[in-house]
Design an enzyme around this catalytic site. Structure first.
Site: not given
Length: 423
Positions: A121, A191
């Protein structure tokens, strides 16, 4: 009698307060309310029509049924088609992405423009800074909101400050980073997170969260073309749950502008993304009790549109704010502080926040963690009951009733006043 000259004066004031649509919150212990998972969602039609006052269309009759996932794909398709310097990339993006929002784009535009990246990322956003500095338009994807933290340094120290530190020579206005966020019912603590508050301190960034497919397409296209870098959070629980008739043509919805989606006179309800549905269900419950709620979708979280909030709160005198993220230092805390600062003399009750808890996001206890319509409705009742309970509480203190037992007296007093009103 302290606040009242006579007992009769006190009863007149209390009876007048009880004659309005007010409610007491003490019948159900707060410890139980706080962990209420609530019943199944209300059966409601959440679909919306295109707001033609805000969205100017060449052909308003050419609509297609889309869910949020499909409307995002459609927006990306338009962005790629209208600007050859636009690039879409991220983890598994070439193959359509884990949520299938980029399906077919690689086949249509080629791997030079729609491609996979390494699982990094920080690298994805660092690459984006270089791409836009060289004149490109970058639409990176962070697969889950929980994965954005390795890129935090790039967002805060590079993306947000690039224009400032180069005195306008370079800027990162061509970056629109898509991020799937929020709870889905089974995601657990890696998540399910909602990380927008971590970026609230970062001048130079814009954060946007849509509530439905019409909003998702228009806000995404506006974000891609914005002169400022944007983090575009997408409520993944609504990817396929939310459906609308969406204009097929290219259109934009203005950033930094909240929307009043339901008008009311008693309480202002403020939220964004998936939380808007919970507000709508709670407002329906309140309506059955005679409470008219005004619902505002914030849409742009940073910088937020306080003018719309202020106008509504000055009208209703009450504000409830909800979001999935933890309550401490969340977006609701900032908005609540500013509301008290600007609207204090118009307020009939303190600002109420109905948010996630200050814990890691739970797995099996997700239904207890999330704000839902029951918690929000309970908050609405608290706001409506505040003035009556305040008067009763002051009276009980004057006659030396101990604080732990006051809720029982208040509950009984409200019951008697309502019974008197009905007879």
């Amino acid at each position: 009698m302290g606040l009242f000259k006579t007992k009769e004066d006190m009863l007149k004031v209390l009876t007048r307060a009880a004659s309005k649509q007010v409610y007491t919150r003490v019948l159900l212990p707060k410890s139980l309310r706080a962990f209420s998972a609530g019943p199944a969602p209300l059966k409601m039609d959440f679909s919306e029509k295109v707001n033609t006052n805000e969205i100017k269309l060449k052909n308003p009759t050419k609509l297609k049924k889309m869910n949020i996932c499909q409307s995002i794909t459609n927006a990306l398709d338009i962005a790629l088609a209208t600007n050859p310097n636009t690039f879409v990339y991220g983890e598994d993006v070439k193959f359509g992405g884990v949520f299938r929002c980029t399906v077919g784009l690689n086949e249509k535009y080629g791997t030079d423009r729609v491609f996979n990246t390494p699982l990094s990322e920080q690298g994805i956003i660092g690459f984006s800074v270089g791409l836009v500095a060289a004149g490109g338009v970058a639409i990176p994807e962070i697969q889950f909101g929980d994965y954005i933290f390795p890129a935090f340094d790039q967002f805060v120290n590079e993306v947000a400050k690039y224009r400032y530190r180069t005195n306008g020579l370079f800027n990162t206005g061509g970056i629109c980073c898509r991020v799937a966020y929020g709870a889905v019912g089974h995601g657990g603590h890696y998540h399910s997170q909602t990380p927008e508050a971590h970026f609230m301190h970062t001048a130079g960034l814009t954060m946007v969260i849509p509530r439905n497919p019409i909003q998702a397409k228009g806000l995404l296209l506006a974000s891609i073309r914005s002169p400022d870098p944007v983090i575009f959070f997408e409520p993944k629980i609504l990817y396929r749950m939310s459906e609308d008739m969406v204009p097929e043509e290219d259109y934009e919805i203005p950033l930094r502008k909240a929307e009043v989606i339901k008008e009311g006179k008693d309480v202002t309800l403020l939220g964004y993304g998936a939380s808007v549905r919970q507000l709508q269900m709670a407002a329906k419950m309140a309506e059955e009790k005679g409470i008219a709620c005004e619902i505002i979708d914030l849409r742009t979280i940073l910088p937020y549109d306080f003018e719309t909030i202020e106008k509504s709160v000055n009208k209703t005198g009450r504000l409830l704010i909800t979001h999935e993220a933890p309550i401490t230092s969340g977006a609701a805390a900032e908005i609540a502080a500013k509301t008290i600062e600007k609207c204090f003399l118009h307020m009939k009750a303190p600002v109420k926040r109905v948010c996630g808890y200050d814990t890691p996001f739970p797995f099996v206890y997700e239904p207890f963690y999330l704000p839902n319509r029951v918690k929000i409705f309970d908050g609405i009742q608290e706001l409506m009951a505040y003035q009556l309970e305040l008067l009763l509480n002051q009276w009980l203190s004057l006659i030396h009733i101990s604080e732990p037992t006051r809720p029982l007296y208040i509950s009984y007093a409200v019951f008697c006043l309502k019974k008197k009103k009905n007879t």
